[in-house]
Design a protein around this motif. Sequence first.
Motif, PDB file in Angstrom:
ATOM      1  N   PRO A 139       0.793  -1.229   0.000  1.00  0.00           N
ATOM      2  CA  PRO A 139       0.000   0.000   0.000  1.00  0.00           C
ATOM      3  C   PRO A 139       0.825   1.279   0.000  1.00  0.00           C
ATOM      4  N   ASN A 143     -15.240   2.710   1.288  1.00  0.00           N
ATOM      5  CA  ASN A 143     -13.815   2.469   1.093  1.00  0.00           C
ATOM      6  C   ASN A 143     -13.223   1.576   2.177  1.00  0.00           C
ATOM      7  N   SER A 148      -5.569   5.956   6.055  1.00  0.00           N
ATOM      8  CA  SER A 148      -5.642   6.051   4.601  1.00  0.00           C
ATOM      9  C   SER A 148      -6.840   5.246   4.112  1.00  0.00           C
ATOM     10  N   GLU A 149      -7.349   5.610   2.931  1.00  0.00           N
ATOM     11  CA  GLU A 149      -8.508   4.942   2.356  1.00  0.00           C
ATOM     12  C   GLU A 149      -8.176   4.383   0.977  1.00  0.00           C
ATOM     13  N   SER A 150      -8.913   3.346   0.586  1.00  0.00           N
ATOM     14  CA  SER A 150      -8.733   2.749  -0.736  1.00  0.00           C
ATOM     15  C   SER A 150     -10.060   2.194  -1.237  1.00  0.00           C
ATOM     16  N   ASP A 178     -10.137  -0.169  -3.497  1.00  0.00           N
ATOM     17  CA  ASP A 178      -9.889  -1.499  -4.057  1.00  0.00           C
ATOM     18  C   ASP A 178      -8.717  -2.246  -3.422  1.00  0.00           C
ATOM     19  N   MET A 179      -8.158  -1.765  -2.327  1.00  0.00           N
ATOM     20  CA  MET A 179      -6.989  -2.363  -1.662  1.00  0.00           C
ATOM     21  C   MET A 179      -5.724  -2.273  -2.522  1.00  0.00           C
ATOM     22  N   THR A 180      -5.757  -1.443  -3.554  1.00  0.00           N
ATOM     23  CA  THR A 180      -4.574  -1.237  -4.391  1.00  0.00           C
ATOM     24  C   THR A 180      -4.105   0.211  -4.336  1.00  0.00           C
ATOM     25  N   TYR A 181      -4.994   1.130  -4.577  1.00  0.00           N
ATOM     26  CA  TYR A 181      -4.653   2.549  -4.605  1.00  0.00           C
ATOM     27  C   TYR A 181      -5.131   3.212  -3.311  1.00  0.00           C
ATOM     28  N   TRP A 182      -4.177   3.823  -2.601  1.00  0.00           N
ATOM     29  CA  TRP A 182      -4.465   4.392  -1.288  1.00  0.00           C
ATOM     30  C   TRP A 182      -4.279   5.908  -1.298  1.00  0.00           C
ATOM     31  N   HIS A 187      -5.264  10.542   2.891  1.00  0.00           N
ATOM     32  CA  HIS A 187      -4.502  10.325   4.119  1.00  0.00           C
ATOM     33  C   HIS A 187      -4.902  11.355   5.181  1.00  0.00           C
TER      34      HIS A 187
END
Length: 266
Positions: A76, A94, A115-117, A119-123, A126
């Motif tokens: 991440p 998210n 932090s948020e995402s 899709d668990m890929t792009y974070w 913050h």
Amino acid sequence: MYLGRSEDAIHWEFEPEKVQFVDEDGKPFMPVYAYDPRLVKVEDTYYIIWCGDFYGASIGIAKTTDFKTFTRIENPFIPFNRNAVLFPRKINGNFVMLSRPSDSGHTPFGDIFLSESPDMTYWGKHRHVMSRGSEWWESVKIGGGAAPIETSEGWLLFYHGVSSTCNGLVYSIGGAILDIDQPSIVKYRCENFILTPEAVYEERGFVPNVVFPCATIHDSETNRIALYYGAADSVVGLAFCNADDIIDYIKDHSVVTQSDTEVGRR
């Protein structure tokens, strides 16, 4: 990392071989090293999060749905970062994760960030959550611990605080309650530690004077919480408390700062 199973969550049997991680193409992809792992279920997937080597200390993540295939996904964040804690459900659509930016050593500083995402890929998005405290037990740095527990008061968070003494660092466990919809806002933060090294197995071991929160199990019927914690980096300790009691204690002994109660964006 090794996989353990238990029928009562007290007595555990561990598989003799390490967990065999693969990449998203199914090819072997073992971490260089991994420590402080946490297991969190979000929807129908279990995520394993740890501190590993990404050309420096950073956060590794893998996922499984059957505890047979463990697939690593994208790191991440870039180094240096530790103490990643994933919330057990999405918030406002998210995934949400706590972490503690650090350095390449023992890090004589450290605040908790969020932090948020999608899709668990792009974070992104913050936010600052908490700074180290003014009390002795969390005066050097703080970091996440067990996955937050959802309650009617907010997210119950067990975190670790570190102090410095003439004999080295001391790790204690603290408690806070975060806003249920905006968890970068701290509603209550206990000025006292919840647990500090006192037992022999907490004071003596590979790394002396450490109690480090790792995981919890919350029994909704009895409201009992089982808190699993690392003791002196040598054994796993288990402590029990009642959710209502610990929430009341945190609220009754709460001291928050302006930065605690901000949304954490500047």
